[in-house]
Design a protein around this motif. Structure first.
Motif, PDB file in Angstrom:
ATOM      1  N   GLU A   1      36.868  70.288  23.035  1.00 19.82           N
ATOM      2  CA  GLU A   1      35.997  69.233  22.510  1.00 19.82           C
ATOM      3  C   GLU A   1      36.038  69.303  20.998  1.00 19.82           C
ATOM      4  OE1 GLU A   1      32.087  67.596  24.161  1.00 19.82           O
ATOM      5  OE2 GLU A   1      31.440  69.052  22.661  1.00 19.82           O
ATOM      6  N   LEU A   2      36.336  68.189  20.384  1.00 17.64           N
ATOM      7  CA  LEU A   2      36.514  68.132  18.938  1.00 17.64           C
ATOM      8  C   LEU A   2      35.339  67.406  18.309  1.00 17.64           C
ATOM      9  CD1 LEU A   2      38.457  68.758  16.600  1.00 17.64           C
ATOM     10  CD2 LEU A   2      39.595  66.583  17.072  1.00 17.64           C
ATOM     11  N   SER A   3      34.607  68.108  17.431  1.00 20.88           N
ATOM     12  CA  SER A   3      33.484  67.511  16.707  1.00 20.88           C
ATOM     13  C   SER A   3      33.952  67.124  15.308  1.00 20.88           C
ATOM     14  CB  SER A   3      32.316  68.497  16.618  1.00 20.88           C
ATOM     15  OG  SER A   3      31.801  68.782  17.890  1.00 20.88           O
ATOM     16  N   ILE A   4      33.586  65.921  14.885  1.00 22.31           N
ATOM     17  CA  ILE A   4      34.062  65.384  13.612  1.00 22.31           C
ATOM     18  C   ILE A   4      32.903  64.762  12.862  1.00 22.31           C
ATOM     19  CG2 ILE A   4      35.632  63.713  12.538  1.00 22.31           C
ATOM     20  CD1 ILE A   4      37.264  63.898  15.197  1.00 22.31           C
ATOM     21  N   GLN A   5      32.886  64.951  11.552  1.00 25.01           N
ATOM     22  CA  GLN A   5      31.949  64.228  10.699  1.00 25.01           C
ATOM     23  C   GLN A   5      32.744  63.480   9.635  1.00 25.01           C
ATOM     24  OE1 GLN A   5      29.029  66.268   8.147  1.00 25.01           O
ATOM     25  NE2 GLN A   5      27.564  64.666   8.701  1.00 25.01           N
ATOM     26  N   VAL A   6      32.445  62.192   9.491  1.00 18.48           N
ATOM     27  CA  VAL A   6      33.124  61.350   8.515  1.00 18.48           C
ATOM     28  C   VAL A   6      32.205  61.154   7.314  1.00 18.48           C
ATOM     29  CG1 VAL A   6      34.375  59.189   8.159  1.00 18.48           C
ATOM     30  CG2 VAL A   6      34.222  60.170  10.449  1.00 18.48           C
ATOM     31  N   LEU A   7      32.783  61.285   6.125  1.00 14.82           N
ATOM     32  CA  LEU A   7      32.018  61.180   4.880  1.00 14.82           C
ATOM     33  C   LEU A   7      32.507  60.011   4.045  1.00 14.82           C
ATOM     34  CD1 LEU A   7      32.082  64.967   3.913  1.00 14.82           C
ATOM     35  CD2 LEU A   7      30.327  63.760   5.227  1.00 14.82           C
ATOM     36  N   ASP A   8      31.571  59.381   3.328  1.00  6.85           N
ATOM     37  CA  ASP A   8      31.954  58.266   2.462  1.00  6.85           C
ATOM     38  C   ASP A   8      32.431  58.787   1.108  1.00  6.85           C
ATOM     39  OD1 ASP A   8      29.720  58.898   0.920  1.00  6.85           O
ATOM     40  OD2 ASP A   8      28.529  57.180   1.606  1.00  6.85           O
ATOM     41  N   ARG A   9      32.618  57.874   0.175  1.00  4.58           N
ATOM     42  CA  ARG A   9      33.169  58.220  -1.136  1.00  4.58           C
ATOM     43  C   ARG A   9      32.284  59.208  -1.893  1.00  4.58           C
ATOM     44  NH1 ARG A   9      33.941  53.242  -5.086  1.00  4.58           N
ATOM     45  NH2 ARG A   9      31.662  53.406  -5.102  1.00  4.58           N
ATOM     46  N   ASP A  10      30.982  59.174  -1.637  1.00  4.53           N
ATOM     47  CA  ASP A  10      30.047  60.055  -2.328  1.00  4.53           C
ATOM     48  C   ASP A  10      29.752  61.331  -1.549  1.00  4.53           C
ATOM     49  OD1 ASP A  10      29.781  58.206  -4.448  1.00  4.53           O
ATOM     50  OD2 ASP A  10      28.280  57.072  -3.311  1.00  4.53           O
ATOM     51  N   GLY A  11      30.477  61.553  -0.455  1.00  5.53           N
ATOM     52  CA  GLY A  11      30.257  62.759   0.339  1.00  5.53           C
ATOM     53  C   GLY A  11      29.081  62.650   1.295  1.00  5.53           C
ATOM     54  N   LYS A  12      28.575  61.439   1.504  1.00  2.00           N
ATOM     55  CA  LYS A  12      27.462  61.229   2.424  1.00  2.00           C
ATOM     56  C   LYS A  12      27.990  60.827   3.803  1.00  2.00           C
ATOM     57  CE  LYS A  12      24.363  59.694  -1.291  1.00  2.00           C
ATOM     58  NZ  LYS A  12      23.531  58.571  -1.813  1.00  2.00           N
ATOM     59  N   PRO A  13      27.197  61.066   4.860  1.00  2.00           N
ATOM     60  CA  PRO A  13      27.634  60.681   6.202  1.00  2.00           C
ATOM     61  C   PRO A  13      27.961  59.191   6.274  1.00  2.00           C
ATOM     62  CG  PRO A  13      25.729  62.116   6.339  1.00  2.00           C
ATOM     63  CD  PRO A  13      25.904  61.783   4.882  1.00  2.00           C
TER      64      PRO A  13
ATOM     65  N   MET B   1      35.971  64.784   7.620  1.00  2.00           N
ATOM     66  CA  MET B   1      36.954  63.836   7.113  1.00  2.00           C
ATOM     67  C   MET B   1      36.374  63.079   5.930  1.00  2.00           C
ATOM     68  SD  MET B   1      38.753  62.210  10.506  1.00  2.00           S
ATOM     69  CE  MET B   1      40.091  61.567   9.478  1.00  2.00           C
ATOM     70  N   ALA B   2      36.984  63.237   4.775  1.00  2.17           N
ATOM     71  CA  ALA B   2      36.541  62.547   3.566  1.00  2.17           C
ATOM     72  C   ALA B   2      37.273  61.219   3.438  1.00  2.17           C
ATOM     73  CB  ALA B   2      36.788  63.414   2.346  1.00  2.17           C
ATOM     74  N   THR B   3      36.560  60.190   3.021  1.00  2.00           N
ATOM     75  CA  THR B   3      37.158  58.868   2.808  1.00  2.00           C
ATOM     76  C   THR B   3      36.762  58.357   1.419  1.00  2.00           C
ATOM     77  OG1 THR B   3      35.309  57.502   3.586  1.00  2.00           O
ATOM     78  CG2 THR B   3      36.804  58.417   5.270  1.00  2.00           C
ATOM     79  N   GLN B   4      37.354  57.251   1.027  1.00  3.62           N
ATOM     80  CA  GLN B   4      36.985  56.586  -0.219  1.00  3.62           C
ATOM     81  C   GLN B   4      36.160  55.327   0.052  1.00  3.62           C
ATOM     82  OE1 GLN B   4      37.516  57.678  -3.445  1.00  3.62           O
ATOM     83  NE2 GLN B   4      38.017  59.523  -2.280  1.00  3.62           N
ATOM     84  N   VAL B   5      35.542  55.266   1.223  1.00  5.79           N
ATOM     85  CA  VAL B   5      34.767  54.093   1.617  1.00  5.79           C
ATOM     86  C   VAL B   5      33.412  54.083   0.915  1.00  5.79           C
ATOM     87  CG1 VAL B   5      33.656  52.884   3.538  1.00  5.79           C
ATOM     88  CG2 VAL B   5      35.895  53.975   3.867  1.00  5.79           C
ATOM     89  N   ALA B   6      33.087  52.960   0.308  1.00  6.39           N
ATOM     90  CA  ALA B   6      31.750  52.726  -0.246  1.00  6.39           C
ATOM     91  C   ALA B   6      31.092  51.651   0.623  1.00  6.39           C
ATOM     92  CB  ALA B   6      31.835  52.262  -1.692  1.00  6.39           C
TER      93      ALA B   6
END
Length: 226
Positions: free
Chosen positions: A24-36, A207-212
């Motif tokens: 089982e793979l647990s993942i957290q995705v973060l926005d450009r500012d490091g927030k969920p 997982m870090a993204t550049q999404v705002a």
């Protein structure tokens, strides 16, 4: 050690090896500012051997209160998608593959159909579609421009949508190497795929993204994952 004992030990070893194949793979995705980052679609690509989860055969997207419900859905290529109009007035379902920035990649290749409004005492209008192309689709209505939804079609058996805390889980993942891809409706640039090594009991992946995120999305019921 007798031959029978050796065979039993070997069989036991094979059983143990098989028992740790699925993780089982647990993942957290973060926005450009490091927030969920909520409402992010995460897809796992894996060529490792092992059983694959069976995709859901049908999924329903309703039109209700001038909204698509769920506002974001993830379906497999094998899934048949039912569109149902629960409002008293007519709606269209306009769909097509969308690129970064939220624009249709090729408007001429999209599709559209009309669903009549629900009459009292009668079953709502519905239409079923099955898709042959993977990727994100923007859903809209010609009659009501404010209606927007998204449908992500994938050929992977492991895909899900992040919750309000940016978290999601993928189950039944075989141990071995793989790649994680993420998509979000508000992304302006595509997030590079992340190579991972899946192990039983592994720590959660971030997982870090550049999404705002442009705006907070209204809750629209549970989204479909595997």
């Amino acid at each position: 050690m007798t031959r029978m004992t050796m065979c039993a030990a070997a069989a036991g070893g094979l059983w143990l090896a098989g028992s740790v194949m699925a993780a089982e793979l647990s993942i957290q995705v973060l926005d450009r500012d490091g927030k969920p980052l909520p409402d992010a679609v995460v897809i796992l690509e894996s060529s490792a051997t092992g059983a694959r989860p069976q995709p859901k055969m049908e999924h329903t997207i309703e039109q209700e209160g001038m909204r698509f419900v769920p506002a974001l859905s993830v379906v497999h290529l094998a899934t048949k998608v039912n569109f149902v109009n629960l409002d008293r007035w007519d709606h269209h379902v306009r769909g097509g593959v969308v690129g970064p920035g939220g624009v249709y990649l090729d408007p001429s290749q999209g599709y559209a159909f009309r669903l009549a409004g629900k009459a009292p005492g009668k079953s709502p209008a519905r239409e079923q579609r099955q898709y042959s192309q993977t990727g994100p689709q923007l859903l809209g209505c010609h009659l009501h421009a404010s209606m927007r939804g998204h449908l992500y079609v994938t050929d992977s058996p492991w895909a899900a949508v992040s919750d309000a805390q940016g978290q999601l889980r993928l189950s039944g993942v075989p141990a071995g190497s793989g790649r994680l891809r993420v998509w979000h409706a508000d992304e302006l640039v595509e997030t590079p795929a992340m190579a991972i090594q899946v192990l039983e009991g592994m720590a959660p992946v971030r997982m870090a993204t550049q999404v705002a995120p442009l705006k907070k999305r209204a809750p629209a019921g549970p989204s479909y994952g595997y």
